[in-house]
Write an enzyme that holds these catalytic residues in place. Structure first.
Site, short mmCIF file in Angstrom:
data_model
loop_
_atom_site.label_atom_id
_atom_site.label_comp_id
_atom_site.label_asym_id
_atom_site.label_seq_id
_atom_site.Cartn_x
_atom_site.Cartn_y
_atom_site.Cartn_z
N GLY A 54 0.82 -1.20 0.00
CA GLY A 54 0.00 0.00 0.00
C GLY A 54 0.86 1.25 0.00
O GLY A 54 0.59 2.18 0.75
N HIS A 55 1.89 1.25 -0.85
CA HIS A 55 2.77 2.41 -0.96
C HIS A 55 3.54 2.33 -2.28
O HIS A 55 3.45 1.35 -3.00
CB HIS A 55 3.74 2.48 0.23
CG HIS A 55 4.68 1.32 0.31
ND1 HIS A 55 4.39 0.19 1.04
CD2 HIS A 55 5.89 1.12 -0.25
CE1 HIS A 55 5.40 -0.66 0.92
NE2 HIS A 55 6.32 -0.13 0.13
N ALA A 56 4.29 3.39 -2.55
CA ALA A 56 5.18 3.45 -3.71
C ALA A 56 6.53 3.95 -3.23
O ALA A 56 6.66 4.46 -2.11
CB ALA A 56 4.61 4.38 -4.78
#
Length: 138
Positions: A54-56
């Site tokens: 749930g991130h980049a």
């Protein structure tokens, strides 16, 4: 800066040596991984129904491997989405910078092994999807 897409994320076949006593897979930075490995970590004991990621990342390259069991990786570049199922320890998903990722659908006993191009740096993370879209389309 090149705007990476989900199509830049590819499955890499890792060297597998088979033996009647068991198999071994060799992973070497700059040999069968397209970056120098500076950090290794793994996720395990993930409860059923839980998601991870749930991130980049702005600059980090990663190779994600299902060392045991299976799980899905949702890749999102802000315009395109792609789901990749990892279920073999001799294959890894190469994730380039600028891609939102979510790990989900972990099988019982799954182990997610991650090789990273850099040491941990909180400044490299984009943890909110709306900020990710702003970053991608600035």
């Amino acid at each position: 800066m090149k705007k990476n897409t989900v199509y830049d994320c590819v499955i890499l076949s890792l060297n597998k040596v088979q033996n009647r006593a068991g198999n071994i897979t060799i992973v070497e930075g700059r040999e069968n991984v397209p970056f120098d490995v500076k950090r290794i970590y793994y996720l395990y004991d993930i409860p059923g129904g839980e998601d991870r990621g749930g991130h980049a990342h702005k600059a980090l390259h990663q190779l994600v491997i299902a060392a045991s069991g299976s799980f899905d990786v949702l890749l999102n570049d802000g315009m395109n989405k792609k789901v990749v199922t990892l279920n073999r320890p001799d294959y890894g998903l190469y994730i380039v910078p600028g891609i939102w990722r979510e790990l989900m659908e972990f099988s019982s006993g799954a182990i997610c092994l991650v090789l990273a191009s850099e040491v941990y740096d909180e400044e490299d993370y984009i943890r909110e999807y709306e900020l990710f879209k702003s970053y991608k389309f600035q």
